[in-house]
Write a protein that holds these residues in place. Structure first.
Motif, PDB file in Angstrom:
ATOM      1  N   GLY A  65       1.098  -1.078  -0.104  1.00 53.73           N
ATOM      2  CA  GLY A  65       0.177  -0.138   0.161  1.00 53.73           C
ATOM      3  C   GLY A  65       0.997   0.961   0.211  1.00 53.73           C
ATOM      4  N   GLY A  66       2.328   1.352  -0.650  1.00 52.79           N
ATOM      5  CA  GLY A  66       2.816   1.752  -0.222  1.00 52.79           C
ATOM      6  C   GLY A  66       3.708   2.359  -1.613  1.00 52.79           C
ATOM      7  N   ILE A  67       4.335   3.489  -1.780  1.00 54.48           N
ATOM      8  CA  ILE A  67       5.180   4.032  -2.476  1.00 54.48           C
ATOM      9  C   ILE A  67       6.149   2.857  -2.875  1.00 54.48           C
ATOM     10  CG2 ILE A  67       6.056   5.850  -4.123  1.00 54.48           C
ATOM     11  CD1 ILE A  67       4.099   7.640  -3.160  1.00 54.48           C
ATOM     12  N   SER A  68       6.730   2.807  -4.095  1.00 58.72           N
ATOM     13  CA  SER A  68       8.436   1.727  -4.408  1.00 58.72           C
ATOM     14  C   SER A  68       9.010   2.393  -4.686  1.00 58.72           C
ATOM     15  CB  SER A  68       7.693   0.756  -5.429  1.00 58.72           C
ATOM     16  OG  SER A  68       6.565  -0.045  -4.583  1.00 58.72           O
ATOM     17  N   PHE A  69       9.355   3.820  -4.542  1.00 56.57           N
ATOM     18  CA  PHE A  69      10.357   4.936  -4.458  1.00 56.57           C
ATOM     19  C   PHE A  69      11.081   5.144  -2.854  1.00 56.57           C
ATOM     20  CE2 PHE A  69       7.753   5.989  -8.216  1.00 56.57           C
ATOM     21  CZ  PHE A  69       9.263   5.818  -9.043  1.00 56.57           C
ATOM     22  N   THR A  70      12.308   5.013  -2.698  1.00 56.31           N
ATOM     23  CA  THR A  70      12.681   6.010  -1.361  1.00 56.31           C
ATOM     24  C   THR A  70      11.860   7.083  -1.200  1.00 56.31           C
ATOM     25  OG1 THR A  70      14.893   6.892  -2.646  1.00 56.31           O
ATOM     26  CG2 THR A  70      14.939   4.454  -1.952  1.00 56.31           C
ATOM     27  N   GLU A  71      11.827   7.290  -0.188  1.00 53.85           N
ATOM     28  CA  GLU A  71      10.717   8.234   0.874  1.00 53.85           C
ATOM     29  C   GLU A  71      11.806   9.586   0.328  1.00 53.85           C
ATOM     30  OE1 GLU A  71       9.850   9.474   4.749  1.00 53.85           O
ATOM     31  OE2 GLU A  71       9.850   7.738   4.414  1.00 53.85           O
ATOM     32  N   ASP A  72      13.105   9.773  -0.025  1.00 55.55           N
ATOM     33  CA  ASP A  72      14.295  11.049   0.084  1.00 55.55           C
ATOM     34  C   ASP A  72      13.963  11.347  -1.038  1.00 55.55           C
ATOM     35  OD1 ASP A  72      15.506   8.364  -0.533  1.00 55.55           O
ATOM     36  OD2 ASP A  72      16.978   9.400   0.105  1.00 55.55           O
ATOM     37  N   SER A  73      13.424   9.628  -3.000  1.00 51.70           N
ATOM     38  CA  SER A  73      13.705  10.356  -3.885  1.00 51.70           C
ATOM     39  C   SER A  73      12.600  11.541  -4.564  1.00 51.70           C
ATOM     40  CB  SER A  73      13.409   9.191  -4.421  1.00 51.70           C
ATOM     41  OG  SER A  73      12.146   8.942  -4.664  1.00 51.70           O
ATOM     42  N   TYR A  76       9.303   9.749  -5.364  1.00 49.20           N
ATOM     43  CA  TYR A  76       8.398   9.286  -4.073  1.00 49.20           C
ATOM     44  C   TYR A  76       6.849  10.551  -3.735  1.00 49.20           C
ATOM     45  CZ  TYR A  76       6.909   8.130   0.664  1.00 49.20           C
ATOM     46  OH  TYR A  76       5.694   8.619   1.298  1.00 49.20           O
ATOM     47  N   LYS A  77       8.316  12.351  -3.838  1.00 48.31           N
ATOM     48  CA  LYS A  77       7.062  12.928  -3.341  1.00 48.31           C
ATOM     49  C   LYS A  77       6.048  13.747  -4.794  1.00 48.31           C
ATOM     50  CE  LYS A  77      11.209  14.939  -1.501  1.00 48.31           C
ATOM     51  NZ  LYS A  77      12.583  15.335  -1.646  1.00 48.31           N
ATOM     52  N   LEU A  78       6.641  13.579  -5.688  1.00 46.30           N
ATOM     53  CA  LEU A  78       5.752  13.289  -7.512  1.00 46.30           C
ATOM     54  C   LEU A  78       4.628  13.014  -7.306  1.00 46.30           C
ATOM     55  CD1 LEU A  78       5.294  15.623  -9.346  1.00 46.30           C
ATOM     56  CD2 LEU A  78       6.529  13.365 -11.561  1.00 46.30           C
ATOM     57  N   GLN A  79       4.989  11.737  -6.824  1.00 42.44           N
ATOM     58  CA  GLN A  79       3.974  11.162  -6.597  1.00 42.44           C
ATOM     59  C   GLN A  79       2.774  10.461  -5.981  1.00 42.44           C
ATOM     60  OE1 GLN A  79       4.830   6.478  -7.164  1.00 42.44           O
ATOM     61  NE2 GLN A  79       2.890   5.873  -7.040  1.00 42.44           N
ATOM     62  N   ARG A  80       3.593  10.924  -4.360  1.00 38.46           N
ATOM     63  CA  ARG A  80       2.981  11.570  -3.827  1.00 38.46           C
ATOM     64  C   ARG A  80       1.950  12.309  -3.385  1.00 38.46           C
ATOM     65  NH1 ARG A  80       4.038  10.213   3.117  1.00 38.46           N
ATOM     66  NH2 ARG A  80       1.769  11.298   3.596  1.00 38.46           N
ATOM     67  N   SER A  81       2.084  13.520  -4.322  1.00 37.72           N
ATOM     68  CA  SER A  81       1.268  14.571  -4.157  1.00 37.72           C
ATOM     69  C   SER A  81       0.360  14.418  -5.176  1.00 37.72           C
ATOM     70  CB  SER A  81       2.691  15.555  -4.345  1.00 37.72           C
ATOM     71  OG  SER A  81       3.132  16.262  -5.969  1.00 37.72           O
TER      72      SER A  81
END
Length: 103
Positions: A65-73, A76-81
């Motif tokens: 249920g999470g994003i398959s990128f490291t949190e600092d990438s 990741y930030k793009l997908q999450r936003s």
DNA sequence: GTTGTGACTACCA
DNA sequence: ATGGTAGCCACAA
């Protein structure tokens, strides 16, 4: 045309059918198109998508249920936003269950 | 051919 | 919960 090319097309087709505000996992997406065990391949397909593609690639998350990128990438930030803009809520790095999943 | 890799998963300790 | 491992399979080198 290689057989895997048609798989690619079907995956892309299914991907484009994920409605806004919903998400799907790599494994489920693979299963939906009739190719279980191709979760990694789905990831590979997305990775090679052109940047200007209008496909909702961000609606694909991993089985946790999470994003398959490291949190600092940046990715990741793009997908999450992008997901949060669609109303999807994150709790502790995971998509909140109530909204999570399609079909 | 072989080998290593990955936007993955399922199991098990 | 967390960390390691072993399947998985197309692809690139």
């Amino acid at each position: 045309m290689k057989p895997s090319d048609s798989i690619r097309l079907i995956i892309i087709q299914q991907l484009s059918s994920i409605p806004k505000g919903k998400v799907c996992t790599y494994g489920d997406l693979a299963k939906l198109v009739g190719y279980p065990n191709h979760a990694r391949f789905v990831g590979s397909v997305l990775r090679h998508l052109p940047n200007d593609s209008r496909l909702p690639w961000h609606r694909v998350i991993n089985g946790n249920g999470g994003i398959s990128f490291t949190e600092d990438s940046d990715a990741y930030k793009l997908q999450r936003s992008l997901l949060e803009d669609e109303g999807i809520v994150f709790v502790n790095g995971r998509v909140k269950l109530a909204i999570y999943r399609m079909r």
